[in-house]
Design a protein around this motif. Sequence first.
Motif, mmCIF file in Angstrom:
data_model
loop_
_atom_site.group_PDB
_atom_site.id
_atom_site.type_symbol
_atom_site.label_atom_id
_atom_site.label_comp_id
_atom_site.label_asym_id
_atom_site.label_seq_id
_atom_site.Cartn_x
_atom_site.Cartn_y
_atom_site.Cartn_z
ATOM 1 N N ASN A 146 0.485 -1.173 -0.098
ATOM 2 C CA ASN A 146 -0.086 -0.204 -0.148
ATOM 3 C C ASN A 146 0.720 1.292 -0.079
ATOM 4 O OD1 ASN A 146 -2.548 -1.964 0.498
ATOM 5 N ND2 ASN A 146 -2.385 -1.546 2.730
ATOM 6 N N ILE A 147 2.020 1.177 0.844
ATOM 7 C CA ILE A 147 2.898 2.753 0.739
ATOM 8 C C ILE A 147 3.354 2.301 -0.796
ATOM 9 C CG2 ILE A 147 4.958 3.485 1.470
ATOM 10 C CD1 ILE A 147 4.811 2.002 4.380
ATOM 11 N N GLU A 148 4.120 1.091 -1.306
ATOM 12 C CA GLU A 148 4.469 1.385 -2.664
ATOM 13 C C GLU A 148 3.531 2.603 -3.656
ATOM 14 O OE1 GLU A 148 4.918 -1.796 -5.247
ATOM 15 O OE2 GLU A 148 7.348 -1.214 -5.336
ATOM 16 N N LEU A 149 1.900 2.362 -3.366
ATOM 17 C CA LEU A 149 0.893 2.387 -4.037
ATOM 18 C C LEU A 149 0.541 3.687 -4.075
ATOM 19 C CD1 LEU A 149 -1.505 -0.542 -4.081
ATOM 20 C CD2 LEU A 149 -0.043 0.060 -5.910
ATOM 21 N N ILE A 150 0.766 3.994 -2.538
ATOM 22 C CA ILE A 150 0.450 5.795 -2.606
ATOM 23 C C ILE A 150 2.101 6.568 -3.488
ATOM 24 C CG2 ILE A 150 0.365 7.505 -1.259
ATOM 25 C CD1 ILE A 150 -0.785 5.162 0.393
ATOM 26 N N GLY A 151 2.904 6.313 -3.437
ATOM 27 C CA GLY A 151 4.555 6.492 -3.915
ATOM 28 C C GLY A 151 4.300 6.595 -4.998
ATOM 29 N N MET A 152 4.009 6.193 -5.739
ATOM 30 C CA MET A 152 4.141 5.567 -7.298
ATOM 31 C C MET A 152 2.196 5.683 -7.777
ATOM 32 S SD MET A 152 2.418 2.115 -8.236
ATOM 33 C CE MET A 152 3.633 0.424 -7.268
ATOM 34 N N PHE A 153 1.522 6.801 -6.968
ATOM 35 C CA PHE A 153 0.756 7.466 -7.684
ATOM 36 C C PHE A 153 0.632 8.205 -9.243
ATOM 37 C CE2 PHE A 153 -3.123 10.098 -8.054
ATOM 38 C CZ PHE A 153 -4.260 9.357 -9.121
ATOM 39 N N PRO A 154 1.570 8.928 -9.229
ATOM 40 C CA PRO A 154 1.591 10.292 -10.119
ATOM 41 C C PRO A 154 1.927 9.309 -11.142
ATOM 42 C CG PRO A 154 2.471 11.071 -7.932
ATOM 43 C CD PRO A 154 2.544 9.848 -8.045
ATOM 44 N N LYS A 181 2.841 -6.207 -10.126
ATOM 45 C CA LYS A 181 2.529 -4.958 -9.772
ATOM 46 C C LYS A 181 1.277 -4.416 -11.109
ATOM 47 C CE LYS A 181 6.301 -4.663 -8.008
ATOM 48 N NZ LYS A 181 6.922 -4.597 -6.367
ATOM 49 N N ILE A 182 0.528 -5.410 -11.720
ATOM 50 C CA ILE A 182 -0.087 -4.771 -12.597
ATOM 51 C C ILE A 182 -1.657 -4.546 -12.087
ATOM 52 C CG2 ILE A 182 -1.308 -5.217 -14.365
ATOM 53 C CD1 ILE A 182 0.810 -3.298 -15.156
ATOM 54 N N LEU A 183 -1.918 -5.625 -11.244
ATOM 55 C CA LEU A 183 -2.906 -6.527 -10.670
ATOM 56 C C LEU A 183 -3.403 -5.707 -9.566
ATOM 57 C CD1 LEU A 183 -1.835 -10.248 -9.115
ATOM 58 C CD2 LEU A 183 -3.179 -9.130 -11.389
ATOM 59 N N PRO A 184 -2.644 -4.742 -8.776
ATOM 60 C CA PRO A 184 -3.710 -3.958 -8.470
ATOM 61 C C PRO A 184 -4.285 -2.354 -8.594
ATOM 62 C CG PRO A 184 -1.686 -3.958 -7.153
ATOM 63 C CD PRO A 184 -1.546 -4.698 -8.370
ATOM 64 N N HIS A 185 -3.579 -2.459 -10.663
ATOM 65 C CA HIS A 185 -4.481 -1.320 -11.437
ATOM 66 C C HIS A 185 -5.504 -1.901 -11.877
ATOM 67 C CE1 HIS A 185 -0.855 1.049 -9.332
ATOM 68 N NE2 HIS A 185 -0.461 0.466 -9.981
ATOM 69 N N VAL A 186 -5.720 -3.430 -12.372
ATOM 70 C CA VAL A 186 -6.528 -3.854 -12.894
ATOM 71 C C VAL A 186 -8.257 -3.845 -12.820
ATOM 72 C CG1 VAL A 186 -5.343 -4.837 -14.380
ATOM 73 C CG2 VAL A 186 -6.423 -5.792 -12.783
ATOM 74 N N LYS A 187 -9.152 -3.542 -13.432
ATOM 75 C CA LYS A 187 -10.370 -3.426 -13.082
ATOM 76 C C LYS A 187 -10.845 -4.283 -12.289
ATOM 77 C CE LYS A 187 -12.397 -4.216 -18.224
ATOM 78 N NZ LYS A 187 -13.337 -4.041 -18.154
#
Length: 392
Positions: free
Chosen positions: A11-19, A136-142
């Motif tokens: 979750n920390i990585e997801l926040i940091g990479m968001f932009p 790494k792709i998984l959290p971003h797919v619908k």
Amino acid sequence: MTYRTAVVKRNIELIGMFPFVLLGKIAGRLSPLKTKHHIFLFFPSADIGGSVKVNIDITNCIKDQRPLIIFSKTPKNNQFRSFFELEGFRIIDLHKYIDNKVYHFVNFFFRGVLSTWINKVERPVVFGGESLFFYKILPHVKPGTKTIELCHLNTWIDFSQAFAKYIDIRIFSTPKIKRDVESQYRQNNVPLPFWERLRFIDNRVDVPSYQKIGNKILQVIYVGRGAPQKRVHLIAEMARQMHETGRPVHFSFVGDVEKIIPEDVRQYASLYGQISDEEKLHEIYTRSDVLILTSAYEGLPIVVMDMMARGKVIISTAVDGIPDYVTHGQNGLLITETEESKIVEQGVQLLDFLIANPAAKEEIGIRSYRYAVEHFSGETFCETFRKLFLDR
């Protein structure tokens, strides 16, 4: 690493990479995928290896669906690349862009691009065959995307547990790895619904008709990489000891192991190097009597399956998934020692047993062949994977 720790890190990585991901999603909308696909296959590379061979087999099983293949890791030899280049397929090789820690933000960017392409498809299927980029792709797919993982080794299970909630089906190629993940889930109190997603599926190999080979001296072969965990130097030491005492045995090596084999052993062993021609490789398998492995850890190498399918005797260290398939004295022989000097000693003893007992060697080989016929059918393999990919 505990499940909760892995999730927090994710979750920390997801926040940091968001932009960077957001920027990639914008780019994905501005530059849509020009070819149509509903199955997306994430593979590391096309290097020679057992796990890559399985990826090739899976690709062939669904070739009529024309999936999109994404490579993400810098290849060492790429010698299996041609097997993925099938008519109607598209391959996107991203390793130059995303397999670089100095420019890791580019990796984030492409997560946005690819997830946008996937999310535009109706009922997409995303599959990962030993690919870290897949996770790494998984959290971003619908939601509604069918996600399938295939795991051959337990090397990454600490890392991959963070993505368990995103994976619909987790497939393991040996019962041992599945048991390891179940143990991990139990220790870390992973939610029970995730347990129902764990499955075991055998890999496949072609099983030719049984052919008896009458070698005058025992032909022993090693096939594989020269990676440290393979401990090829132990096989070289067995070759030296048996040569010095004049035993009727010949050792051959296939793979990038030239630098590991001492100069004196090279004088009386055969070193074939890396072989990408399957017909030539299978010819070498057929001429051999014994496959020997001294790995520190192992899943179930495809070469073990290939050699069993030809009725050969497997001699291997009793590590990880090997004992699930090789039963000592029945369809193979196991090295149970753990110290390197003892492994060499026991390996020599087992080879001596086969030299002194040709009838036992033949019987073990026949049982090995029967096991392969029963468990490694290509037809069953394809039916299973097509059902996973196509049933919605």
